[in-house]
Scaffold this motif. Sequence first.
Motif, PDB file in Angstrom:
ATOM      1  N   LEU A 117       0.852  -1.180   0.000  1.00 24.68           N
ATOM      2  CA  LEU A 117       0.000   0.000   0.000  1.00 24.68           C
ATOM      3  C   LEU A 117       0.892   1.234   0.000  1.00 24.68           C
ATOM      4  CD1 LEU A 117      -2.531  -1.009   2.814  1.00 24.68           C
ATOM      5  CD2 LEU A 117      -2.846  -1.273   0.339  1.00 24.68           C
ATOM      6  N   ARG A 118       0.513   2.230  -0.788  1.00 24.32           N
ATOM      7  CA  ARG A 118       1.224   3.503  -0.723  1.00 24.32           C
ATOM      8  C   ARG A 118       0.388   4.462   0.103  1.00 24.32           C
ATOM      9  NH1 ARG A 118       1.582   7.426  -5.715  1.00 24.32           N
ATOM     10  NH2 ARG A 118      -0.386   8.030  -4.743  1.00 24.32           N
ATOM     11  N   ILE A 119       0.974   4.920   1.190  1.00 22.21           N
ATOM     12  CA  ILE A 119       0.257   5.780   2.135  1.00 22.21           C
ATOM     13  C   ILE A 119       0.834   7.188   2.062  1.00 22.21           C
ATOM     14  CG2 ILE A 119      -0.334   6.161   4.548  1.00 22.21           C
ATOM     15  CD1 ILE A 119       0.030   3.134   4.987  1.00 22.21           C
ATOM     16  N   THR A 120       0.016   8.124   1.601  1.00 21.01           N
ATOM     17  CA  THR A 120       0.430   9.523   1.587  1.00 21.01           C
ATOM     18  C   THR A 120       0.462  10.055   3.016  1.00 21.01           C
ATOM     19  OG1 THR A 120      -0.615   9.821  -0.571  1.00 21.01           O
ATOM     20  CG2 THR A 120      -0.111  11.814   0.683  1.00 21.01           C
ATOM     21  N   ILE A 121       1.452  10.884   3.308  1.00 20.23           N
ATOM     22  CA  ILE A 121       1.543  11.488   4.637  1.00 20.23           C
ATOM     23  C   ILE A 121       0.531  12.626   4.724  1.00 20.23           C
ATOM     24  CG2 ILE A 121       3.060  12.523   6.353  1.00 20.23           C
ATOM     25  CD1 ILE A 121       3.853   9.664   5.360  1.00 20.23           C
ATOM     26  N   GLY A 122      -0.449  12.475   5.594  1.00 18.90           N
ATOM     27  CA  GLY A 122      -1.473  13.492   5.767  1.00 18.90           C
ATOM     28  C   GLY A 122      -1.154  14.423   6.919  1.00 18.90           C
ATOM     29  N   SER A 123      -2.156  15.122   7.388  1.00 24.01           N
ATOM     30  CA  SER A 123      -2.000  15.964   8.572  1.00 24.01           C
ATOM     31  C   SER A 123      -1.827  15.059   9.794  1.00 24.01           C
ATOM     32  CB  SER A 123      -3.236  16.843   8.746  1.00 24.01           C
ATOM     33  OG  SER A 123      -4.364  16.033   9.069  1.00 24.01           O
ATOM     34  N   PRO A 124      -1.352  15.580  10.915  1.00 22.74           N
ATOM     35  CA  PRO A 124      -1.243  14.749  12.124  1.00 22.74           C
ATOM     36  C   PRO A 124      -2.566  14.092  12.481  1.00 22.74           C
ATOM     37  CG  PRO A 124      -0.033  16.798  12.440  1.00 22.74           C
ATOM     38  CD  PRO A 124      -0.751  16.926  11.125  1.00 22.74           C
ATOM     39  N   GLU A 125      -3.669  14.816  12.324  1.00 18.09           N
ATOM     40  CA  GLU A 125      -4.979  14.261  12.661  1.00 18.09           C
ATOM     41  C   GLU A 125      -5.356  13.127  11.714  1.00 18.09           C
ATOM     42  OE1 GLU A 125      -4.337  18.238  14.183  1.00 18.09           O
ATOM     43  OE2 GLU A 125      -4.317  17.513  12.101  1.00 18.09           O
ATOM     44  N   GLU A 126      -5.118  13.326  10.425  1.00 18.04           N
ATOM     45  CA  GLU A 126      -5.437  12.285   9.442  1.00 18.04           C
ATOM     46  C   GLU A 126      -4.589  11.038   9.669  1.00 18.04           C
ATOM     47  OE1 GLU A 126      -6.805  14.902   5.552  1.00 18.04           O
ATOM     48  OE2 GLU A 126      -4.664  14.702   6.010  1.00 18.04           O
ATOM     49  N   ASN A 127      -3.327  11.236   9.966  1.00 17.01           N
ATOM     50  CA  ASN A 127      -2.445  10.092  10.200  1.00 17.01           C
ATOM     51  C   ASN A 127      -2.862   9.308  11.441  1.00 17.01           C
ATOM     52  OD1 ASN A 127      -0.917  10.903   7.969  1.00 17.01           O
ATOM     53  ND2 ASN A 127       0.429  12.177   9.231  1.00 17.01           N
ATOM     54  N   THR A 128      -3.336  10.015  12.446  1.00 21.28           N
ATOM     55  CA  THR A 128      -3.811   9.344  13.663  1.00 21.28           C
ATOM     56  C   THR A 128      -5.043   8.501  13.378  1.00 21.28           C
ATOM     57  OG1 THR A 128      -2.887  11.070  15.099  1.00 21.28           O
ATOM     58  CG2 THR A 128      -4.686   9.732  16.000  1.00 21.28           C
ATOM     59  N   VAL A 129      -5.956   9.022  12.553  1.00 18.93           N
ATOM     60  CA  VAL A 129      -7.130   8.241  12.165  1.00 18.93           C
ATOM     61  C   VAL A 129      -6.704   6.960  11.456  1.00 18.93           C
ATOM     62  CG1 VAL A 129      -9.170   8.191  10.678  1.00 18.93           C
ATOM     63  CG2 VAL A 129      -8.683  10.228  12.046  1.00 18.93           C
ATOM     64  N   LEU A 130      -5.786   7.074  10.523  1.00 14.78           N
ATOM     65  CA  LEU A 130      -5.281   5.895   9.805  1.00 14.78           C
ATOM     66  C   LEU A 130      -4.709   4.876  10.773  1.00 14.78           C
ATOM     67  CD1 LEU A 130      -4.231   4.368   7.197  1.00 14.78           C
ATOM     68  CD2 LEU A 130      -2.116   5.660   7.544  1.00 14.78           C
TER      69      LEU A 130
END
Length: 343
Positions: free
Chosen positions: A322-335
Amino acid sequence: MNLEKLVRPNIWKLKPYSSARSEFKGEASVFLDANENPYNYPYNRYPDPLQWNLKEKIAKIKQVRPTQIMLGNGSDEPIDLIFRIFCEPQKDNVVAIDPTYGMYEVCAGINNVEYRKVFLNDDFSLNAEKLLKATDDNTKVIFLCSPNNPTGNLLNRDEMLKVVTQFSKIVIIDEAYVDFSSERSWLTELNNYPNLIVLQTFSKAWGLASVRCGLAFASEEIITFFNKVKYPYNINLLTQEFVSKQLDKEPEKNRWVKTILKERSRLQSELENLSMVKKIYPSDANSLLVRVDNANETYQYLVDKGVIVRNRNSVSLCLNCLRITIGSPEENTVLLNELKSLK
């Protein structure tokens, strides 16, 4: 480098369209030359076909000459123009690493040009000798993407240099993700290698993906052919003005990049603790390529949770990745929370 031997004969001889705004350059009080509506200024006027004001601003940031810049509708426009300028359909071929950015192959297909893939090593490193062996007399262009997409890694600079110096025709280095890398840009080598074309974009670090403004950097001679073949007004006035204003926000762009790099490290560290994660590949981009137990199932699970990553399972050498784009801190926490909940 004999550019005449590389450019398609019909393109070499092509007389480009001469627009009103290319025939007259300068200021005037009355413009009656371009069949424009005299009302609704400034949007009634055709934009500068060569975008000189914007190029001058970019040149100062990139430390190149304005005449070494071509602006396109994203990076995809200059990629397509490269085929149209250099590659004779059904005769010439291009060579590219694999896996890499998919538009190279798509543009080859559109232009009816043979596209030769050369696998990277298992760790996604470049073997210049293997790449060069795939070329022949009809190879006009080699494509290198560094940091690469979807793998995220930088290609070894020494191996890339072998390609640039040993291949006497056109070498493309796509640097869409260069702002997230510690390696210096190949723009510093532009004046040393007349066969080099460097691609960059405002879509990634600058956060302007929807604006669609990409850049090709090359010798003045090569840029002349880009300008010859491109549509006269390929970059509209709204885009030129908006990008120019965004360039004043370079400190903010740098803060975004710093945050993304910090989040990339955090995401990697936390993903490594998940049993489903089998390998995280080194990244110099704004993404991580992650090998998991079952990419298809994991991808679908995240989709059901409203979290969208890129399933690269069917891409060469990327089985169960899977290629995971680095999002905002909040988005990354959800992931991370969703992945931790995956049974």
